[in-house]
Design a protein around this motif. Structure first.
Motif, mmCIF file in Angstrom:
data_model
loop_
_atom_site.group_PDB
_atom_site.id
_atom_site.type_symbol
_atom_site.label_atom_id
_atom_site.label_comp_id
_atom_site.label_asym_id
_atom_site.label_seq_id
_atom_site.Cartn_x
_atom_site.Cartn_y
_atom_site.Cartn_z
ATOM 1 N N MET A 18 -29.867 -34.936 12.557
ATOM 2 C CA MET A 18 -30.135 -33.705 13.301
ATOM 3 C C MET A 18 -30.250 -32.527 12.338
ATOM 4 S SD MET A 18 -27.529 -34.120 16.548
ATOM 5 C CE MET A 18 -28.138 -32.617 17.336
ATOM 6 N N PRO A 19 -31.235 -31.656 12.557
ATOM 7 C CA PRO A 19 -31.407 -30.493 11.665
ATOM 8 C C PRO A 19 -30.413 -29.393 11.991
ATOM 9 C CG PRO A 19 -33.042 -30.445 13.393
ATOM 10 C CD PRO A 19 -32.262 -31.718 13.600
ATOM 11 N N ILE A 20 -29.137 -29.660 11.707
ATOM 12 C CA ILE A 20 -28.082 -28.687 11.999
ATOM 13 C C ILE A 20 -27.346 -28.353 10.706
ATOM 14 C CG2 ILE A 20 -25.859 -28.346 13.155
ATOM 15 C CD1 ILE A 20 -26.899 -29.827 15.521
ATOM 16 N N ARG A 21 -27.211 -27.068 10.431
ATOM 17 C CA ARG A 21 -26.442 -26.636 9.270
ATOM 18 C C ARG A 21 -24.979 -26.488 9.666
ATOM 19 N NH1 ARG A 21 -28.211 -21.117 7.670
ATOM 20 N NH2 ARG A 21 -28.534 -20.890 9.921
ATOM 21 N N VAL A 22 -24.084 -26.891 8.780
ATOM 22 C CA VAL A 22 -22.657 -26.668 8.977
ATOM 23 C C VAL A 22 -22.232 -25.580 8.004
ATOM 24 C CG1 VAL A 22 -20.358 -27.658 8.870
ATOM 25 C CG2 VAL A 22 -22.256 -29.041 9.745
ATOM 26 N N LEU A 23 -21.786 -24.450 8.537
ATOM 27 C CA LEU A 23 -21.370 -23.318 7.727
ATOM 28 C C LEU A 23 -19.849 -23.262 7.733
ATOM 29 C CD1 LEU A 23 -23.973 -20.686 8.994
ATOM 30 C CD2 LEU A 23 -24.146 -22.249 7.053
ATOM 31 N N THR A 24 -19.253 -23.391 6.569
ATOM 32 C CA THR A 24 -17.803 -23.525 6.454
ATOM 33 C C THR A 24 -17.141 -22.174 6.241
ATOM 34 O OG1 THR A 24 -18.153 -25.674 5.418
ATOM 35 C CG2 THR A 24 -15.966 -24.704 5.242
ATOM 36 N N ALA A 25 -16.171 -21.868 7.072
ATOM 37 C CA ALA A 25 -15.390 -20.632 6.929
ATOM 38 C C ALA A 25 -14.069 -20.943 6.246
ATOM 39 C CB ALA A 25 -15.142 -20.002 8.291
ATOM 40 N N ARG A 26 -13.690 -20.101 5.292
ATOM 41 C CA ARG A 26 -12.432 -20.298 4.572
ATOM 42 C C ARG A 26 -11.249 -19.658 5.297
ATOM 43 N NH1 ARG A 26 -16.229 -18.774 0.838
ATOM 44 N NH2 ARG A 26 -15.458 -16.604 0.892
ATOM 45 N N SER A 27 -11.555 -18.749 6.222
ATOM 46 C CA SER A 27 -10.499 -18.010 6.917
ATOM 47 C C SER A 27 -11.104 -17.424 8.190
ATOM 48 C CB SER A 27 -9.972 -16.872 6.033
ATOM 49 O OG SER A 27 -11.000 -15.913 5.824
ATOM 50 N N PRO A 28 -10.264 -16.953 9.123
ATOM 51 C CA PRO A 28 -10.821 -16.285 10.310
ATOM 52 C C PRO A 28 -11.712 -15.103 9.963
ATOM 53 C CG PRO A 28 -8.526 -16.857 10.689
ATOM 54 C CD PRO A 28 -8.797 -17.149 9.234
ATOM 55 N N LYS A 29 -11.340 -14.335 8.939
ATOM 56 C CA LYS A 29 -12.179 -13.200 8.542
ATOM 57 C C LYS A 29 -13.528 -13.668 8.015
ATOM 58 C CE LYS A 29 -12.026 -8.868 5.940
ATOM 59 N NZ LYS A 29 -11.195 -7.993 5.081
ATOM 60 N N HIS A 30 -13.520 -14.764 7.244
ATOM 61 C CA HIS A 30 -14.779 -15.313 6.752
ATOM 62 C C HIS A 30 -15.620 -15.840 7.912
ATOM 63 C CE1 HIS A 30 -16.987 -18.425 4.046
ATOM 64 N NE2 HIS A 30 -17.680 -17.321 4.177
ATOM 65 N N LEU A 31 -14.977 -16.416 8.911
ATOM 66 C CA LEU A 31 -15.702 -16.881 10.091
ATOM 67 C C LEU A 31 -16.415 -15.713 10.775
ATOM 68 C CD1 LEU A 31 -16.462 -19.044 12.165
ATOM 69 C CD2 LEU A 31 -14.281 -18.604 13.308
ATOM 70 N N GLU A 32 -15.746 -14.582 10.889
ATOM 71 C CA GLU A 32 -16.380 -13.405 11.481
ATOM 72 C C GLU A 32 -17.619 -12.994 10.683
ATOM 73 O OE1 GLU A 32 -13.700 -10.198 11.991
ATOM 74 O OE2 GLU A 32 -12.247 -11.365 13.150
ATOM 75 N N ALA A 33 -17.525 -13.080 9.368
ATOM 76 C CA ALA A 33 -18.678 -12.731 8.533
ATOM 77 C C ALA A 33 -19.836 -13.693 8.779
ATOM 78 C CB ALA A 33 -18.276 -12.754 7.059
ATOM 79 N N ILE A 34 -19.521 -14.978 8.915
ATOM 80 C CA ILE A 34 -20.566 -15.974 9.206
ATOM 81 C C ILE A 34 -21.215 -15.677 10.549
ATOM 82 C CG2 ILE A 34 -20.925 -18.404 9.812
ATOM 83 C CD1 ILE A 34 -18.859 -19.107 7.651
ATOM 84 N N LEU A 35 -20.409 -15.365 11.551
ATOM 85 C CA LEU A 35 -20.943 -15.079 12.886
ATOM 86 C C LEU A 35 -21.789 -13.815 12.893
ATOM 87 C CD1 LEU A 35 -17.804 -15.951 15.035
ATOM 88 C CD2 LEU A 35 -19.911 -17.273 14.844
ATOM 89 N N SER A 36 -21.487 -12.894 12.009
ATOM 90 C CA SER A 36 -22.246 -11.640 11.974
ATOM 91 C C SER A 36 -23.603 -11.797 11.310
ATOM 92 C CB SER A 36 -21.445 -10.558 11.254
ATOM 93 O OG SER A 36 -21.382 -10.814 9.854
ATOM 94 N N ARG A 76 -20.778 -35.287 8.157
ATOM 95 C CA ARG A 76 -21.364 -36.625 8.331
ATOM 96 C C ARG A 76 -21.887 -36.845 9.746
ATOM 97 N NH1 ARG A 76 -16.635 -38.490 5.679
ATOM 98 N NH2 ARG A 76 -15.831 -39.138 7.710
ATOM 99 N N ALA A 77 -21.423 -36.050 10.681
ATOM 100 C CA ALA A 77 -21.758 -36.289 12.080
ATOM 101 C C ALA A 77 -23.197 -35.942 12.421
ATOM 102 C CB ALA A 77 -20.815 -35.492 12.976
ATOM 103 N N PHE A 78 -23.910 -35.254 11.524
ATOM 104 C CA PHE A 78 -25.266 -34.807 11.853
ATOM 105 C C PHE A 78 -26.313 -35.349 10.877
ATOM 106 C CE2 PHE A 78 -22.278 -31.497 13.201
ATOM 107 C CZ PHE A 78 -22.548 -31.467 14.556
ATOM 108 N N PRO A 79 -26.309 -36.651 10.584
ATOM 109 C CA PRO A 79 -27.264 -37.153 9.587
ATOM 110 C C PRO A 79 -28.709 -37.061 10.035
ATOM 111 C CG PRO A 79 -26.201 -38.981 10.718
ATOM 112 C CD PRO A 79 -25.491 -37.722 11.164
#
Length: 257
Positions: free
Chosen positions: A24-42, A19-22
């Motif tokens: 602004m053209p910013i995507r919020v990519l949700t990670a389910r776990s630290p490993k998933h976060l690494e995949a998003i960053l890659s 809700r904080a970016f109504p």
């Protein structure tokens, strides 16, 4: 489009972040776990990472800071009076900002606008406009767009359409008065973005080439050599003065494509 990666344990916190970016053209990519976060960053160009209190209390925060030392991290948590240890951990791991859940979420866009990767690049490169001879409004407008969006694959045609002029007109007007060619400016800013990414130990040159749309790691290496006379890994040490010199053609006899 800039993206924010989120590793948040509570669904209300994630909804509040979205809700904080109504406006602004910013995507919020949700990670389910630290490993998933690494995949998003890659796989994505990330402006900042927002973590919740459980992640900040775990080894996830230390791992994130070790592997992504140049990436801004924000802590989004309902801080209580007994959370001194959490705040100390955030401080030790160089968290860019602490945002209080249910109180300060409206500050998230501003804080990412201050601490995010794109914001850091803007702060470093936008002041070069006068030195580069970018004095006319269309030159300055184009430079603002190049600094922000060149890493996402901005090309002269899409930029011209955004500014409401023909591509040939924009290229001619941007380079007027001794300013650098528009394609040279775009390539230079992409290299700056490469340097930002390579300031993180987790990224290899091949990873950065893929994220920035270079056809191969060798092309990124050749572009770095041609532009700055350094290897891709050394781009992170190149400052704005050297970039300005390269864009103006003052660093040797390199040939720009």
């Amino acid at each position: 489009m800039p993206a924010v990666a989120a590793l948040l344990e509570r669904r209300p916190a994630l909804l509040a972040l979205r809700r904080a970016f109504p406006a602004m053209p910013i995507r919020v990519l949700t990670a389910r776990s630290p490993k998933h976060l690494e995949a998003i960053l890659s796989r994505n160009l990330i402006d900042a990472v927002v973590v919740g209190p459980d992640s900040a209390r775990s080894v996830a925060l230390e791992s994130l800071r070790r592997d992504y030392a140049a990436l801004p991290i924000l802590l989004f948590a309902p801080i209580r009076s007994d959370d001194a240890d959490l705040l100390l951990r955030a401080h030790r791991n160089r968290v860019a900002a602490v945002v209080l859940e249910d109180l300060d979420e409206q500050l998230l866009p501003r804080l990412i606008g201050i601490h995010g990767v794109t914001a850091r690049r803007r702060a470093e490169l936008l002041p070069l406009a006068a030195r580069l001879g970018l004095v006319e409004p269309i030159q300055r407008d184009a430079w603002v767009a190049v600094v922000a969006d060149a890493p996402d694959g901005l090309d002269t045609g899409s930029l011209a359409k955004r500014l409401g002029v023909a591509r040939e007109t924009l290229s001619r007007q941007f380079a007027a008065g001794g300013a650098p060619p528009l394609k040279r400016a775009i390539d230079g800013v992409r290299l700056v973005a490469a340097g930002q990414l390579l300031g993180n130990a987790a990224y290899r040159v091949a990873d950065v080439a893929q994220l920035l749309g270079f056809s191969s790691p060798s092309l990124l290496q050749r572009t770095a050599r041609r532009t700055f006379g350094v290897s891709a890994r050394e781009i992170a040490e190149v400052g704005p003065d050297r970039l300005a010199a390269a864009l103006l053609g003052d660093t040797g006899d390199q040939t720009w494509s």
